[in-house]
Design an enzyme around this catalytic site. Structure first.
Site, short mmCIF file in Angstrom:
data_model
loop_
_atom_site.label_atom_id
_atom_site.label_comp_id
_atom_site.label_asym_id
_atom_site.label_seq_id
_atom_site.Cartn_x
_atom_site.Cartn_y
_atom_site.Cartn_z
N CYS A 35 -24.05 -0.13 4.74
CA CYS A 35 -23.17 1.03 4.69
C CYS A 35 -23.86 2.26 5.27
O CYS A 35 -24.89 2.71 4.75
CB CYS A 35 -22.75 1.30 3.24
SG CYS A 35 -21.70 2.76 3.07
N CYS B 95 -26.69 -11.04 -3.37
CA CYS B 95 -26.53 -10.47 -2.03
C CYS B 95 -26.18 -8.99 -2.10
O CYS B 95 -25.32 -8.56 -2.87
CB CYS B 95 -25.43 -11.21 -1.28
SG CYS B 95 -25.12 -10.58 0.40
N CYS C 44 -23.94 -5.76 2.16
CA CYS C 44 -22.97 -4.69 2.39
C CYS C 44 -23.52 -3.35 1.96
O CYS C 44 -23.31 -2.34 2.64
CB CYS C 44 -21.66 -5.00 1.66
SG CYS C 44 -21.83 -5.16 -0.14
N CYS D 220 -19.44 -2.88 6.14
CA CYS D 220 -19.65 -3.71 4.95
C CYS D 220 -19.01 -5.08 5.12
O CYS D 220 -19.51 -6.08 4.57
CB CYS D 220 -19.10 -3.02 3.70
SG CYS D 220 -17.31 -2.74 3.70
N CYS E 131 -14.35 2.14 9.41
CA CYS E 131 -15.68 1.54 9.45
C CYS E 131 -15.63 0.16 8.81
O CYS E 131 -15.19 0.02 7.68
CB CYS E 131 -16.68 2.42 8.68
SG CYS E 131 -18.35 1.72 8.56
N ASP F 170 0.83 -1.20 0.00
CA ASP F 170 0.00 0.00 0.00
C ASP F 170 0.87 1.26 0.00
O ASP F 170 0.50 2.28 0.56
CB ASP F 170 -0.94 -0.02 1.22
CG ASP F 170 -2.05 1.01 1.13
OD1 ASP F 170 -2.38 1.43 0.01
OD2 ASP F 170 -2.60 1.40 2.18
N CYS G 237 -20.75 -12.66 -5.52
CA CYS G 237 -21.66 -12.10 -4.53
C CYS G 237 -23.12 -12.48 -4.82
O CYS G 237 -23.99 -12.29 -3.96
CB CYS G 237 -21.54 -10.58 -4.48
SG CYS G 237 -19.98 -9.99 -3.79
#
Length: 299
Positions: free
Chosen positions: A184, A177, A180, A228, A225, A119, A174
């Site tokens: 949020c 679904c 998430c 999700c 946070c 990163d 996914c």
């Protein structure tokens, strides 16, 4: 090589050939930038040539080794909500040290040049993780490893060594679904895999330097946070990390809004030494603590 990465603590690893990303992938990113969805993270609008071609990070690069490191720990009691990834030692330092040892061994054994990124370079980490067969990018914009979930850090070793690549991961799994998306707090997810950082509590509580918007409920989120990820069914099988540096620090879990507001610059530096939380700075953390919902303030 796999044994070296496992010895360094990687839960998953794979290899992709170093080559430019497809034009449609680059175009999608540029459109995201043009829409302003990156907020005030101006660094994301730089070095587009390197984001397109990781070979620019290392002359003669032939392979991109991607490693995933588990940071999941069972939820701990705290009066505040912190992003799980930030509760232990700074992952940049931990993973760079671990992958650096692997890179040195690759060079020792083969003579190949290596460059480690965690990163810390303009490389599309999640994209390369999919190309290396590690997982897919879910509707929540997170890399999801089938059977293991999304609580993973990514690190890469770009090398001149020509390594047989792994098969790319399957496309998004996914299904229908949208948990998430519904979970949020800022409605930052559009349901098609795109994220508007300007509505994301992780961005707002960490990267953003201005006044927090009043139309997005902060709740108890003081740094980051995970909503999700908490809502994602793929994380039901998450297992605790065995990397000791990622174990949550008790002094962070014990903090209350009042304790954060009382921190001096020296106390902040001491409390968050070698912690990713330093990124928000003392002023940002105190702004967040001031904005915590008073009804939920248990200090």
């Amino acid at each position: 090589m796999l044994s070296l990465l496992q010895g360094a603590g990687a839960s998953r690893a794979g290899v992709a050939p170093a080559r430019p990303v497809p034009p449609e992938v680059e175009a999608q990113y540029r459109e995201w930038i043009a829409s302003g969805s990156h907020g005030e993270m101006a660094y994301l609008d730089r070095y587009h040539d390197v984001r397109r071609d990781p070979r620019l990070l290392l002359d003669g690069a032939r392979s991109v080794i991607v490693a995933a490191f588990n940071y999941y720990t069972p939820p701990r009691e705290s009066s505040l909500q912190w992003a799980m990834y930030a509760l232990g030692d700074d992952y940049h330092e931990v993973i760079r040290r671990r992958l650096g040892a692997v890179a040195e061994e690759i060079t020792r054994q083969t003579g190949a040049a290596c460059r480690v990124t965690v990163d810390t370079a303009p490389i599309r980490e999640r994209y390369w993780a999919t190309r290396a067969g590690i997982g897919f990018i879910g509707r929540n914009n997170q890399l999801i490893i089938p059977g293991s979930g999304s609580y993973f850090f990514l690190g890469e070793i770009i090398t001149t060594l020509d390594i047989e690549p792994d098969a790319p991961a399957e496309r998004c799994d996914c299904g229908a679904c949208r948990r998430c998306v519904d979970a949020c707090p800022g409605r930052a997810l559009d349901g098609n895999g795109a994220l508007d950082a300007r509505r994301c509590l992780s961005y707002l509580t960490i990267e953003y330097r201005g006044t927090l918007p009043t139309d997005i409920p902060l709740g108890r989120h003081v740094y980051g946070c995970d909503e999700c990820q908490r809502a994602c069914p793929h994380n039901r099988r998450a297992v605790p990390t065995f990397i000791p540096e990622f174990v949550p620090r008790e002094q962070i879990l014990a903090l209350t809004p009042d304790a954060i507001l009382a921190l001096t610059p020296d106390a902040f530096a001491a409390t968050f030494a070698h912690s990713a939380i330093r990124r928000t700075r003392l002023s940002g953390l105190q702004r967040n603590a001031t904005s915590i919902d008073p009804i939920l303030d248990q200090s």
